[in-house]
Design an enzyme around this catalytic site. Sequence first.
Site, PDB file in Angstrom:
ATOM      1  N   LYS A  10      14.651  -5.922  -3.228  1.00 23.22           N
ATOM      2  CA  LYS A  10      15.594  -4.791  -3.134  1.00 23.22           C
ATOM      3  C   LYS A  10      14.986  -3.490  -3.667  1.00 23.22           C
ATOM      4  O   LYS A  10      15.217  -2.404  -3.131  1.00 23.22           O
ATOM      5  CB  LYS A  10      16.883  -5.119  -3.887  1.00 23.22           C
ATOM      6  CG  LYS A  10      17.741  -6.200  -3.209  1.00 23.22           C
ATOM      7  CD  LYS A  10      19.103  -6.340  -3.871  1.00 23.22           C
ATOM      8  CE  LYS A  10      20.036  -7.313  -3.150  1.00 23.22           C
ATOM      9  NZ  LYS A  10      19.413  -8.633  -2.919  1.00 23.22           N
ATOM     10  N   ASP A  73       2.630  -5.997  -0.113  1.00 22.33           N
ATOM     11  CA  ASP A  73       2.365  -6.981  -1.157  1.00 22.33           C
ATOM     12  C   ASP A  73       1.766  -6.201  -2.314  1.00 22.33           C
ATOM     13  O   ASP A  73       0.860  -5.381  -2.106  1.00 22.33           O
ATOM     14  CB  ASP A  73       1.431  -8.109  -0.715  1.00 22.33           C
ATOM     15  CG  ASP A  73       1.614  -9.305  -1.655  1.00 22.33           C
ATOM     16  OD1 ASP A  73       2.761  -9.797  -1.745  1.00 22.33           O
ATOM     17  OD2 ASP A  73       0.651  -9.713  -2.323  1.00 22.33           O
ATOM     18  N   HIS A 183       1.776   3.644  -6.527  1.00 18.26           N
ATOM     19  CA  HIS A 183       0.907   2.881  -5.631  1.00 18.26           C
ATOM     20  C   HIS A 183       1.554   2.776  -4.250  1.00 18.26           C
ATOM     21  O   HIS A 183       0.906   2.881  -3.222  1.00 18.26           O
ATOM     22  CB  HIS A 183       0.651   1.485  -6.220  1.00 18.26           C
ATOM     23  CG  HIS A 183       1.891   0.759  -6.648  1.00 18.26           C
ATOM     24  ND1 HIS A 183       2.877   1.338  -7.427  1.00 18.26           N
ATOM     25  CD2 HIS A 183       2.337  -0.489  -6.410  1.00 18.26           C
ATOM     26  CE1 HIS A 183       3.832   0.469  -7.648  1.00 18.26           C
ATOM     27  NE2 HIS A 183       3.544  -0.632  -7.046  1.00 18.26           N
TER      28      HIS A 183
HETATM   29  O1  LIG Z   1       7.616  -2.638 -11.956  1.00 16.14           O
HETATM   30  C1  LIG Z   1       7.182  -2.696 -10.845  1.00 16.14           C
HETATM   31  N1  LIG Z   1       7.131  -1.567 -10.096  1.00 16.14           N
HETATM   32  C2  LIG Z   1       6.619  -1.562  -8.843  1.00 16.14           C
HETATM   33  O2  LIG Z   1       6.581  -0.552  -8.178  1.00 16.14           O
HETATM   34  C3  LIG Z   1       6.156  -2.817  -8.330  1.00 16.14           C
HETATM   35  N2  LIG Z   1       5.589  -3.185  -7.180  1.00 16.14           N
HETATM   36  C4  LIG Z   1       5.385  -4.519  -7.279  1.00 16.14           C
HETATM   37  N3  LIG Z   1       5.782  -4.952  -8.474  1.00 16.14           N
HETATM   38  C5  LIG Z   1       5.738  -6.301  -9.011  1.00 16.14           C
HETATM   39  O3  LIG Z   1       4.979  -7.114  -8.190  1.00 16.14           O
HETATM   40  C6  LIG Z   1       5.862  -8.049  -7.516  1.00 16.14           C
HETATM   41  C7  LIG Z   1       5.546  -7.916  -6.074  1.00 16.14           C
HETATM   42  O4  LIG Z   1       5.426  -9.189  -5.540  1.00 16.14           O
HETATM   43  P1  LIG Z   1       5.503  -9.254  -3.956  1.00 16.14           P
HETATM   44  O5  LIG Z   1       4.684  -8.126  -3.380  1.00 16.14           O
HETATM   45  O6  LIG Z   1       5.228 -10.631  -3.488  1.00 16.14           O
HETATM   46  O7  LIG Z   1       6.998  -8.846  -3.711  1.00 16.14           O
HETATM   47  P2  LIG Z   1       8.318  -9.726  -3.828  1.00 16.14           P
HETATM   48  O8  LIG Z   1       7.980 -11.178  -3.760  1.00 16.14           O
HETATM   49  O9  LIG Z   1       9.093  -9.219  -4.988  1.00 16.14           O
HETATM   50  O10 LIG Z   1       9.080  -9.324  -2.480  1.00 16.14           O
HETATM   51  P3  LIG Z   1       8.474  -9.491  -1.000  1.00 16.14           P
HETATM   52  O11 LIG Z   1       8.087  -8.075  -0.556  1.00 16.14           O
HETATM   53  O12 LIG Z   1       7.293 -10.405  -1.058  1.00 16.14           O
HETATM   54  O13 LIG Z   1       9.625 -10.031  -0.197  1.00 16.14           O
HETATM   55  C8  LIG Z   1       7.271  -7.574  -7.727  1.00 16.14           C
HETATM   56  O14 LIG Z   1       8.169  -8.659  -7.729  1.00 16.14           O
HETATM   57  C9  LIG Z   1       7.160  -6.889  -9.053  1.00 16.14           C
HETATM   58  O15 LIG Z   1       7.207  -7.876 -10.052  1.00 16.14           O
HETATM   59  C10 LIG Z   1       6.268  -3.938  -9.159  1.00 16.14           C
HETATM   60  N4  LIG Z   1       6.785  -3.910 -10.400  1.00 16.14           N
HETATM   61 MG   LIG Z   2       6.578 -11.785  -2.493  1.00 14.68          MG
END
Ligand SMILES: O=c1[nH]c(=O)c2ncn([C@@H]3O[C@H](COP(=O)(O)OP(=O)(O)OP(=O)(O)O)[C@@H](O)[C@H]3O)c2[nH]1
Ligand SMILES: [Mg+2]
Length: 199
Positions: A10, A73, A183
């Site tokens: 989200k 990602d 980023h």
């Molecule tokens: O504080 C943060 N500010 C950011 O801007 C940010 N960008 C990424 N993250 C972290 O890295 C995981 C991505 O993992 P991720 O790329 O696999 O995404 P996700 O699994 O949450 O969702 P999806 O896109 O895969 O459906 C996320 O859950 C976060 O914990 C962030 N944390």
């Molecule tokens: Mg993910």
Amino acid sequence: MKIVLASGNKGKIKEIGKLMPNDEVIAFKDILGDIEIVEDKDTFKGNAIKKAKVIYDELEKKGYKNHLVISDDSGLTVPELNNEPGIYSARYAGENASDNENNEKLIKSLKEKNIKRTPAYYTACIAIVYQGNIETVHGWMHGEVIDEQSGNEGFGYDPLFIPKGFDKTLGQLPHEVKKEFSHRSKALNLAKKVLDVII
Ligand SMILES: O=c1[nH]c(=O)c2ncn([C@@H]3O[C@H](COP(=O)(O)OP(=O)(O)OP(=O)(O)O)[C@@H](O)[C@H]3O)c2[nH]1
Ligand SMILES: [Mg+2]
């Protein structure tokens, strides 16, 4: 341009929607419902491509023709913690871990090494799949992580992350600050240039 976002996060959906105001960004779940994508690649790029391709193919199976899918990602890397959590950022504290559980795990890891503040950076890889073309772009945001959560802005590790040039965490800073140079913003600005060329 109608863009399908291959993300269930989200926080990302909200940020990407705000960063691409001229496009209609639709979360894939609003069209396809829940789809579990196993992120088993060993790079942000590999996982981003996999997420975008799975959703692109699922849309094609549903009869979509001229669709464009982007994915993100991303994660936080802390060199002093052996580059943890990296590509495992979403599940640092275990499968389906909440942001708070991941943050508490990161605080524990820092305290175990008596680290109060140390350099860290976020990586975002955006993959674009359109008419069989696959393109990827990256963005990075450097700063430091600290061993206590401050603020409720942003999502994920933001309450622990102090961007370079600031003395507050992204949890304490207004969204406009993160939007300027995160980023994700950097990667999306490059993605927009790619979209201008391939569409
Ligand atoms: O504080 C943060 N500010 C950011 O801007 C940010 N960008 C990424 N993250 C972290 O890295 C995981 C991505 O993992 P991720 O790329 O696999 O995404 P996700 O699994 O949450 O969702 P999806 O896109 O895969 O459906 C996320 O859950 C976060 O914990 C962030 N944390
Ligand atoms: Mg993910």
